[in-house]
Design a protein around this motif. Sequence first.
Motif, PDB file in Angstrom:
ATOM      1  N   ALA A 171      74.896-112.765 -23.241  1.00  0.00           N
ATOM      2  CA  ALA A 171      74.179-113.578 -24.231  1.00  0.00           C
ATOM      3  C   ALA A 171      73.915-114.984 -23.718  1.00  0.00           C
ATOM      4  N   ALA A 172      74.743-115.449 -22.778  1.00  0.00           N
ATOM      5  CA  ALA A 172      74.579-116.784 -22.203  1.00  0.00           C
ATOM      6  C   ALA A 172      73.733-116.767 -20.931  1.00  0.00           C
ATOM      7  N   GLY A 173      73.140-115.623 -20.591  1.00  0.00           N
ATOM      8  CA  GLY A 173      72.246-115.551 -19.446  1.00  0.00           C
ATOM      9  C   GLY A 173      72.870-115.114 -18.148  1.00  0.00           C
ATOM     10  N   TYR A 174      74.120-114.634 -18.180  1.00  0.00           N
ATOM     11  CA  TYR A 174      74.754-114.129 -16.962  1.00  0.00           C
ATOM     12  C   TYR A 174      74.257-112.722 -16.675  1.00  0.00           C
ATOM     13  N   LYS A 175      74.044-112.433 -15.399  1.00  0.00           N
ATOM     14  CA  LYS A 175      73.503-111.140 -14.971  1.00  0.00           C
ATOM     15  C   LYS A 175      74.618-110.267 -14.409  1.00  0.00           C
ATOM     16  N   HIS A 176      74.638-109.008 -14.840  1.00  0.00           N
ATOM     17  CA  HIS A 176      75.641-108.069 -14.341  1.00  0.00           C
ATOM     18  C   HIS A 176      75.297-107.603 -12.936  1.00  0.00           C
ATOM     19  N   LEU A 177      76.279-107.640 -12.031  1.00  0.00           N
ATOM     20  CA  LEU A 177      76.118-107.140 -10.670  1.00  0.00           C
ATOM     21  C   LEU A 177      76.954-105.883 -10.507  1.00  0.00           C
ATOM     22  N   ASP A 178      76.320-104.811 -10.028  1.00  0.00           N
ATOM     23  CA  ASP A 178      76.995-103.538  -9.783  1.00  0.00           C
ATOM     24  C   ASP A 178      77.564-103.559  -8.373  1.00  0.00           C
ATOM     25  N   GLU A 179      78.864-103.346  -8.225  1.00  0.00           N
ATOM     26  CA  GLU A 179      79.498-103.411  -6.909  1.00  0.00           C
ATOM     27  C   GLU A 179      78.987-102.338  -5.956  1.00  0.00           C
ATOM     28  N   ARG A 180      78.393-101.290  -6.485  1.00  0.00           N
ATOM     29  CA  ARG A 180      77.904-100.194  -5.637  1.00  0.00           C
ATOM     30  C   ARG A 180      76.477-100.415  -5.148  1.00  0.00           C
ATOM     31  N   GLU A 181      75.860-101.516  -5.567  1.00  0.00           N
ATOM     32  CA  GLU A 181      74.475-101.803  -5.197  1.00  0.00           C
ATOM     33  C   GLU A 181      74.402-103.091  -4.383  1.00  0.00           C
ATOM     34  N   PRO A 182      73.295-103.294  -3.633  1.00  0.00           N
ATOM     35  CA  PRO A 182      73.106-104.578  -2.932  1.00  0.00           C
ATOM     36  C   PRO A 182      72.962-105.715  -3.944  1.00  0.00           C
ATOM     37  N   TRP A 183      73.400-106.902  -3.532  1.00  0.00           N
ATOM     38  CA  TRP A 183      73.295-108.070  -4.397  1.00  0.00           C
ATOM     39  C   TRP A 183      72.315-109.075  -3.806  1.00  0.00           C
ATOM     40  N   VAL A 184      71.569-109.722  -4.678  1.00  0.00           N
ATOM     41  CA  VAL A 184      70.733-110.851  -4.302  1.00  0.00           C
ATOM     42  C   VAL A 184      71.113-112.007  -5.229  1.00  0.00           C
ATOM     43  N   ALA A 185      71.769-113.000  -4.676  1.00  0.00           N
ATOM     44  CA  ALA A 185      72.240-114.140  -5.472  1.00  0.00           C
ATOM     45  C   ALA A 185      71.522-115.403  -5.034  1.00  0.00           C
ATOM     46  N   GLU A 186      71.281-116.282  -5.990  1.00  0.00           N
ATOM     47  CA  GLU A 186      70.558-117.524  -5.722  1.00  0.00           C
ATOM     48  C   GLU A 186      71.378-118.723  -6.182  1.00  0.00           C
ATOM     49  N   ARG A 198      73.744-117.154 -12.296  1.00  0.00           N
ATOM     50  CA  ARG A 198      74.933-116.858 -13.094  1.00  0.00           C
ATOM     51  C   ARG A 198      75.136-115.346 -13.092  1.00  0.00           C
ATOM     52  N   TYR A 199      76.326-114.927 -12.684  1.00  0.00           N
ATOM     53  CA  TYR A 199      76.561-113.505 -12.466  1.00  0.00           C
ATOM     54  C   TYR A 199      77.960-113.122 -12.962  1.00  0.00           C
ATOM     55  N   TYR A 200      78.120-111.818 -13.243  1.00  0.00           N
ATOM     56  CA  TYR A 200      79.459-111.313 -13.523  1.00  0.00           C
ATOM     57  C   TYR A 200      79.595-109.895 -12.986  1.00  0.00           C
ATOM     58  N   SER A 246      88.715-105.440 -15.828  1.00  0.00           N
ATOM     59  CA  SER A 246      88.802-106.745 -15.160  1.00  0.00           C
ATOM     60  C   SER A 246      87.399-107.282 -14.966  1.00  0.00           C
ATOM     61  N   ILE A 247      87.274-108.604 -14.967  1.00  0.00           N
ATOM     62  CA  ILE A 247      85.945-109.212 -14.874  1.00  0.00           C
ATOM     63  C   ILE A 247      86.028-110.510 -14.072  1.00  0.00           C
ATOM     64  N   VAL A 248      84.992-110.750 -13.268  1.00  0.00           N
ATOM     65  CA  VAL A 248      84.823-112.008 -12.547  1.00  0.00           C
ATOM     66  C   VAL A 248      83.447-112.560 -12.898  1.00  0.00           C
ATOM     67  N   ALA A 249      83.403-113.770 -13.435  1.00  0.00           N
ATOM     68  CA  ALA A 249      82.135-114.437 -13.750  1.00  0.00           C
ATOM     69  C   ALA A 249      81.976-115.629 -12.819  1.00  0.00           C
ATOM     70  N   VAL A 250      80.775-115.777 -12.262  1.00  0.00           N
ATOM     71  CA  VAL A 250      80.522-116.839 -11.282  1.00  0.00           C
ATOM     72  C   VAL A 250      79.251-117.590 -11.654  1.00  0.00           C
ATOM     73  N   VAL A 297      84.463-109.991  -4.303  1.00  0.00           N
ATOM     74  CA  VAL A 297      83.327-110.542  -5.041  1.00  0.00           C
ATOM     75  C   VAL A 297      82.878-111.862  -4.429  1.00  0.00           C
ATOM     76  N   LEU A 298      83.824-112.745  -4.144  1.00  0.00           N
ATOM     77  CA  LEU A 298      83.476-114.059  -3.598  1.00  0.00           C
ATOM     78  C   LEU A 298      82.848-113.944  -2.207  1.00  0.00           C
ATOM     79  N   ARG A 299      83.347-113.032  -1.397  1.00  0.00           N
ATOM     80  CA  ARG A 299      82.784-112.879  -0.047  1.00  0.00           C
ATOM     81  C   ARG A 299      81.339-112.379  -0.101  1.00  0.00           C
ATOM     82  N   ARG A 300      80.979-111.629  -1.132  1.00  0.00           N
ATOM     83  CA  ARG A 300      79.602-111.148  -1.241  1.00  0.00           C
ATOM     84  C   ARG A 300      78.662-112.228  -1.783  1.00  0.00           C
ATOM     85  N   LEU A 301      79.228-113.229  -2.464  1.00  0.00           N
ATOM     86  CA  LEU A 301      78.380-114.259  -3.083  1.00  0.00           C
ATOM     87  C   LEU A 301      78.332-115.553  -2.278  1.00  0.00           C
TER      88      LEU A 301
END
Length: 429
Positions: free
Chosen positions: A32-47, A51-53, A60-64, A283-287
């Motif tokens: 609701a606050a605009g964070y985008k869900h990232l699937d660990e099994r898929e490639p990620w594109v972060a900018e 805002r991602y989780y 368990s959850i990690v929000a960045v 998660v942090l190493r991928r971002l």
Amino acid sequence: MREKLNQGLIDFLKASPTPFHATDSLAMRLEAAGYKHLDEREPWVAEPGGRYYVTRNDSSIVAVKLGRRPPVEGGMRLIGAHTDSPCLRVKPQPELQRQGFWQLGVEVYGGALLAPWFDRDLSLAGRVTFRHAGKVESQLIDFKNPIAIIPNLAIHLNREANQGWAINAQTELPPILAQVVGDEGADFRDLLADQLTLEHGLSADTVLDYELSFYDTQSAAVIGLNGDFIAGARLDNLLSCYAGLQALLAAEGDETCVLVCNDHEEVGSCSACGADGPMLEQVLRRLLPECDAFTRIIQKSLLVSADNAHGVHPNYADKHDGNHGPKLNAGPVIKVNSNQRYATSSETAGFFRHLCLENEVPVQSFVVRSDMACGSTIGPITASQLGVRTVDIGLPTFAMHSIRELAGSHDLAHLVKVLTAFYSCPDLP
């Protein structure tokens, strides 16, 4: 503001009877606050500025919030908490039929205070895995209504009850769900299949397995003659999860901010989604930038490990060190242990104390009595996994690990204020 935060916490606790539901509640609020869900099994594109989780095991959850300021310059501001609480978990083959009653066998999860579980209106919630249309699927369920109880034995039949007795978790804790007539069988998996249909409109071919916990249906509430307290289940440690979320959503500035809420803290954190597992680092190493830059970022970062502290109980004040008795409604507590049960150092404690002073938030200290054992948190575990500087803090509470815990109604606002300032702080020590 205080009343709004307290009501928000009460609503969050109601929506989060299990770690699965707590993670789902956090994810919905982040979405609701605009964070985008990232699937660990898929490639990620972060900018930068994104805002991602990420969730794992649904519990368990990690929000960045990636800052526009490169984290290799300013490091990260991390807040850690945990989603699980001591409870009663249903066994894989739980059906018991004794004396005309249908009961379920349970296993104690974590270091629960068992006596308060008696004579409470209990419901059941968690995750169910089933086969549907030839595929294996999972869904969260929550019966919501009180469907079970663990009645106490009358004092006439246990005259020593008030002198204390050891509760046998195998024989005394199975909750009663219903009466059964004659040889009428009771199939727990059929009950779960019916609940899947009721909640989700699903017709399960077979219920394959489940992770389900009993919980108290009584809502959390602000109580006391002057409304000084919040009473409720799972304050340890959903209170800190909620405070961390509110701080993250309110944070301003260009810094990179992380909120991690791990499962399995109450049983040692050693799992794929626990603090003693690889989730946060992966998660942090991928971002973030890799190799030398990643290590530099970690060394410029700081983790606030937020987990409830023991407030000094007026009936048991001798259980505290005389100079370290945190009081309810007197602000967050810096937790110190020279044997590294808490990861606080003089540097990290000093910085947190500075933040509290700068933002007019009262702050306290806790050190366990030297003749008593000390509990621990995700703080030392995450610090050892990442190599990140850490301060262990928490709000003072009573009845920790009971089915109903107690905190100060003023303290949540104190904690959210200082955690928001931490996320927004442009400079770390």
